[in-house]
Design a protein around this motif. Sequence first.
Motif, PDB file in Angstrom:
ATOM      1  N   GLU A   1      90.319  39.887 -53.721  1.00  0.00           N
ATOM      2  CA  GLU A   1      91.188  40.595 -52.774  1.00  0.00           C
ATOM      3  C   GLU A   1      91.126  39.951 -51.403  1.00  0.00           C
TER       4      GLU A   1
ATOM      5  N   SER B   1      89.153  46.792 -54.825  1.00  0.00           N
ATOM      6  CA  SER B   1      90.210  47.747 -55.148  1.00  0.00           C
ATOM      7  C   SER B   1      90.249  47.829 -56.672  1.00  0.00           C
TER       8      SER B   1
ATOM      9  N   GLN C   1      92.490  47.072 -58.575  1.00  0.00           N
ATOM     10  CA  GLN C   1      93.679  46.294 -58.956  1.00  0.00           C
ATOM     11  C   GLN C   1      93.727  45.920 -60.443  1.00  0.00           C
TER      12      GLN C   1
ATOM     13  N   LYS D   1      93.783  48.945 -62.848  1.00  0.00           N
ATOM     14  CA  LYS D   1      95.030  49.726 -62.924  1.00  0.00           C
ATOM     15  C   LYS D   1      96.094  48.966 -63.687  1.00  0.00           C
TER      16      LYS D   1
ATOM     17  N   ARG E   1      84.396  46.559 -49.319  1.00  0.00           N
ATOM     18  CA  ARG E   1      84.639  45.196 -48.833  1.00  0.00           C
ATOM     19  C   ARG E   1      83.594  44.866 -47.774  1.00  0.00           C
TER      20      ARG E   1
ATOM     21  N   GLN F   1      91.271  54.594 -50.994  1.00  0.00           N
ATOM     22  CA  GLN F   1      92.693  54.317 -51.183  1.00  0.00           C
ATOM     23  C   GLN F   1      93.318  55.397 -52.049  1.00  0.00           C
TER      24      GLN F   1
ATOM     25  N   ASP G   1      95.472  54.892 -54.804  1.00  0.00           N
ATOM     26  CA  ASP G   1      95.863  53.719 -55.576  1.00  0.00           C
ATOM     27  C   ASP G   1      96.803  54.194 -56.674  1.00  0.00           C
TER      28      ASP G   1
ATOM     29  N   ASN H   1      98.308  39.251 -52.590  1.00  0.00           N
ATOM     30  CA  ASN H   1      97.730  39.672 -53.854  1.00  0.00           C
ATOM     31  C   ASN H   1      98.122  38.656 -54.925  1.00  0.00           C
TER      32      ASN H   1
ATOM     33  N   GLY I   1     100.233  49.035 -49.043  1.00  0.00           N
ATOM     34  CA  GLY I   1     100.891  47.816 -49.497  1.00  0.00           C
ATOM     35  C   GLY I   1     100.772  47.705 -50.996  1.00  0.00           C
ATOM     36  N   GLY I   2     101.757  47.055 -51.581  1.00  0.00           N
ATOM     37  CA  GLY I   2     101.708  46.866 -53.029  1.00  0.00           C
ATOM     38  C   GLY I   2     102.757  45.871 -53.447  1.00  0.00           C
ATOM     39  N   SER I   3     102.992  45.787 -54.747  1.00  0.00           N
ATOM     40  CA  SER I   3     103.961  44.816 -55.246  1.00  0.00           C
ATOM     41  C   SER I   3     104.285  45.088 -56.707  1.00  0.00           C
TER      42      SER I   3
ATOM     43  N   GLY J   1     102.879  48.604 -58.261  1.00  0.00           N
ATOM     44  CA  GLY J   1     102.206  49.756 -57.659  1.00  0.00           C
ATOM     45  C   GLY J   1     101.974  49.542 -56.192  1.00  0.00           C
ATOM     46  N   ILE J   2     101.066  50.333 -55.698  1.00  0.00           N
ATOM     47  CA  ILE J   2     100.799  50.299 -54.260  1.00  0.00           C
ATOM     48  C   ILE J   2      99.422  50.907 -54.025  1.00  0.00           C
ATOM     49  N   ALA J   3      98.845  50.625 -52.885  1.00  0.00           N
ATOM     50  CA  ALA J   3      97.646  51.354 -52.464  1.00  0.00           C
ATOM     51  C   ALA J   3      97.814  51.729 -50.998  1.00  0.00           C
TER      52      ALA J   3
HETATM   53  N1  ASP Z   1      95.208  46.367 -54.623  1.00  0.00           N
HETATM   54  C1  ASP Z   1      95.976  46.132 -53.432  1.00  0.00           C
HETATM   55  C2  ASP Z   1      95.102  46.345 -52.194  1.00  0.00           C
HETATM   56  O1  ASP Z   1      94.069  46.965 -52.280  1.00  0.00           O
HETATM   57  C3  ASP Z   1      97.126  47.038 -53.302  1.00  0.00           C
HETATM   58  C4  ASP Z   1      98.133  46.901 -54.398  1.00  0.00           C
HETATM   59  O2  ASP Z   1      98.769  45.856 -54.494  1.00  0.00           O
HETATM   60  O3  ASP Z   1      98.321  47.870 -55.137  1.00  0.00           O
HETATM   61  O4  ASP Z   1      95.461  45.897 -51.116  1.00  0.00           O
END
Ligand code: ASP
Length: 467
Positions: free
Chosen positions: A174, A196, A198, A201, A220, A234, A236, A326, A364-366, A409-411
């Motif tokens: 990350e 995360s 990531q 999920k 972190r 988060q 998440d 990411n 943020g996510g994608s 998704g997003i967090a």
């Molecule tokens: N895992 C990413 C983060 O912690 C967020 C995501 O793309 O869902 O920044």
Amino acid sequence: MLRTWIGDIVDQSGKEADLFGWVDNRRDHGKIIFIDLRDKSGICQVVFGPWSGKELYEQAQKLRNEWVIKVSGLIKERPENMVNKNIPTGTVEVEAKSLEILNSSLTPPFEVTTDGHDVGEEIRMKYRYLDLRRPRMQLNLNLRHRVVKFIRDFLNEYKFIEVETPALTKSTPEGARDYVVPSRLYPGKFFALPQSPQQYKQLLMVAGVERYFQIARCFRDEDTRGDRQPEFTQLDLEMSFVEREDVMELNERLLIDLVKNCTPEKKIQQIPFPRMTYKESMDKYGTDRPDLREDKNDPNLLAFCWIIDFPFFEKTDEGGWTFTHNPFSAPRPEFMDMLLKKENIADILTTQYDVALNGFEIGGGSIRSHTPEALKKVFEIMGFSEDRIVKNFGHMLEALGYGAPPHGGIAWGLDRLVTLLSNEPNIREVIAFPKTGDARDLMMDAPSELEKKQLEELNIEIKKPKK
Ligand code: ASP
């Protein structure tokens, strides 16, 4: 147990009440003693006087701030000229009939009845259990609870389920340093705490869960700053069979409804949230988390915005490429070909979307690469050898090969969102037990040394720390 909450006594005059709480304040007026009694629901005035009898009166004289008591008595309307407009229970008071001292208290190292902004951080953190008694901190914990509850209820309506993912895992790329945990059973090997969830999920999407969320703790090992903590929370989430628009729309609705429900005093400046590309934002505001508030003096104004179309890669100091956000993101569909051919790398835009609020990134996510080919190319562009790709990400590449659905998704940085909703200056104010600015827990005295025996079991030898 028959317990009366202090916050509920206003409409109960004429009734007997059993109150439990802490002595917020004691005022001894000779014939009459006033106690402000505090529980989690509020503060009220309790009066001891001639009607209380000698024994009870003498007991009341002993009370000091922060003693824990049970008081039984009669709730009475106060005469008009005695009403205290500063507290919600100010129209009534409780005439004490009996008193039980449940515990005394040492003199607290600071006032717990003030907002505490002027108390030093070290002492607040060392005595966090006292610091949290402040009404301000109780309000923050309450707001946080209501936000989380709202999120859970909302997502449940949209068929999301909450799934817990492991804290002992393998390092995730990350972009920050990992916290690591030595393995006793496998000397020389380590778990990493997740930066995360990531990968988990995404694996839940491969597993057919389709809509996952988690109020997830992330770790972190970064230098701590005002809005950063070694561990943070988060929201998440991840969804299958979606495009960028779907994830953004759902999150925007959740944010709007959450604000309306949890902080109705706040006003959202613009709905739908404005959107701009990374380039527009950088050109116009010089940042990718612009503060769009029209009136920056208004503490109740919330200016959300989405930032999209970030470059996927950026140059490293060594002249190679790395991801901007990411590595698991997919490029925007029109750039997939470029990624697969590893051409014009600087031009490839990612599906990444960030949501900013009043100048802070709150999420943020994608959309993700859901084929092994696409994900593998990302690591190849970053210059990873075949060996390293397999060793670090073989499990992900393999999983994507087993019918992984398109997903994204997003967090959200939950601490940061609650900080902004509560108008607090930093995230430590909305975390029950945060680390200090220099990443220590002063209350528990952590980090701390281990017993020799523990180190031996872990096969770890400590070098003399560098001076
Ligand atoms: N895992 C990413 C983060 O912690 C967020 C995501 O793309 O869902 O920044």
